[in-house]
Design an enzyme around this catalytic site. Structure first.
Site: not given
Length: 437
Positions: A253, A275-277
């Protein structure tokens, strides 16, 4: 007796360094034989004082001395709590020492306030329970609460044992889910540094910082598989003056998520991916959320992430909405990142009817202004490298794009930028893709 203020100051300075021999030498050379008994008495008192100061400053509380077994099977929670309580009641810089070994811990709260500046020297590996039944009544595994002054270091590992529970996580599909336990919580703390440790495979968020001030996360490693749900690296909420520096984060995430009520946040030297940044939000889902003001993200590298630097707010919401202002994203490298620069004010991660609900069709009420994207370069995995999708109810103001160089992973195809509801801004320097502001 002491004949001058100079003698007293010299004695005090010397003793503060706890060098009793220098105290004695000083007075033997400056006093006459008649004064020797008084000097000797003063020396004994001073030496005892020095020893007490030294003892207070070097107190060590080894969990093995309090009954820890460190075999990876026995519950060592009570030993840790006993060591913490003893250290917490001690002045100076007491240290809870965790030698190398494997320690099983149930959910524990290391609670303050404490008399001294607390240290946890973790050389061993802490292992969370596999069974979620152990967390009944608890939302976190390791909870540092109400502490002013804490250092956690030592090269050890917080192993959240998340693989045993990830399949039970309903939050990616159910907006009314019950979150799994967080690995490490810093709640209502001040003057805290976590450095040189690893957080591995959390069941939910790795680290959450809430209601806290003056927190530093430095040279920490955070790891979980790409497909592990909701394993945010560090989540910050209701906190100020938080620094995350020189840290490596790979999760399923957001590497870092900045929630409501935050101010003066610094992120520097972070490597993120998978991940999502690095995200601000999500925001606007709940009424009465506080503002986000003052965030600087710099000298970071993102690789293979689902987003780069992102602001995400939910559609809908009740007025007045919160404010996001004073954000700077600069000197950032993107390596095959999807959506390298994105403002998403239509955020809704669910494919269910919740995203089609009437309230979710209204524009976001969160107001975004004074956001700068500077010297961001690298390779985008999506053709739209810059997407600024702002709210129709509260258009973005004061955006800046400067020195952006984002090429598409497919050679020969140019990247694009898209803007929606951007009321005004500045663009300058090299701009690849061309600015839509």
């Amino acid at each position: 007796m002491l004949s001058s203020s100079y003698d007293y100051k010299m004695a005090r300075h010397t003793c503060s360094a706890c060098d009793a021999h220098r105290v004695m030498s000083l007075f033997l050379h400056r006093r006459s034989d008649m004064e020797f008994p008084l000097v000797a008495l003063f020396f004994m008192i001073s030496a005892r004082w020095c020893l007490e100061i030294a003892h207070a400053g070097r107190q060590v509380f080894d969990v093995m001395d309090f009954g820890a077994i460190a075999d990876g099977e026995t519950d060592d929670s009570k030993a840790f709590i006993r060591a913490w309580m003893k250290a917490c009641a001690s002045p100076g810089r007491p240290a809870v020492v965790v030698p190398k070994g494997e320690y099983r811990l149930q959910p524990v709260v290391f609670r303050g306030p404490c008399k001294g500046y607390m240290q946890v020297r973790l050389a061993g590996d802490l292992r969370a329970p596999d069974d979620l039944a152990a967390f009944r009544g608890s939302h976190e595994w390791i909870n540092f609460a109400s502490i002013d002054g804490l250092l956690v270091t030592g090269g050890g590992t917080f192993d959240g044992r998340g693989a045993s529970s990830w399949h039970l996580n309903q939050c990616p599909t159910n907006p009314n889910c019950k979150p799994l336990p967080v690995s490490i919580k810093l709640g209502r703390v001040r003057n805290v540094t976590i450095t040189g440790v690893t957080s591995l495979d959390s069941k939910f968020f790795h680290v959450i910082i809430i209601g806290s001030q003056d927190v530093s996360i430095h040279r920490v490693t955070i790891r979980a598989p790409r497909d592990s749900p909701n394993t945010d690296g560090v989540h910050i909420q209701g906190s100020s003056n938080v620094r995350i520096t020189d840290t490596a984060i790979a999760t399923g995430d957001d590497c870092i998520s900045v929630g409501p009520g935050t101010a003066d946040i610094t992120v520097s030297g972070v490597s993120c991916g998978p991940g999502h940044g690095i995200s601000v939000g999500s925001l606007g889902r709940h009424p009465g959320e506080e503002d986000v003001r003052g965030l600087r993200v710099s000298n970071c590298t993102l690789a293979g992430t689902a987003n780069g630097v992102r602001i995400k707010t939910w559609r809908g919401g009740l007025r007045p909405g919160s404010v996001v202002s004073g954000l700077v994203f600069e000197d950032i490298v993107m390596r095959k990142v999807r959506n390298p620069i994105i403002i998403d004010q239509e955020y809704c991660p669910y494919s269910s009817s919740s995203c089609r609900h009437e309230s979710a069709q209204r524009p976001s009420v969160v107001k975004i202004s004074d956001v700068k994207f500077k010297n961001i370069r690298g390779v985008s995995a999506t053709q739209v490298a810059v997407k600024l999708s702002c709210s129709g109810a509260s258009p973005c103001h004061g955006l800046e794009l400067r020195d952006i160089d984002l090429t598409y992973v497919k050679r020969g195809v140019a990247t694009e930028s898209r803007c929606e509801n951007v009321a005004g801004g500045i663009a300058g320097g090299m701009l690849v893709p061309p600015s839509c502001i």
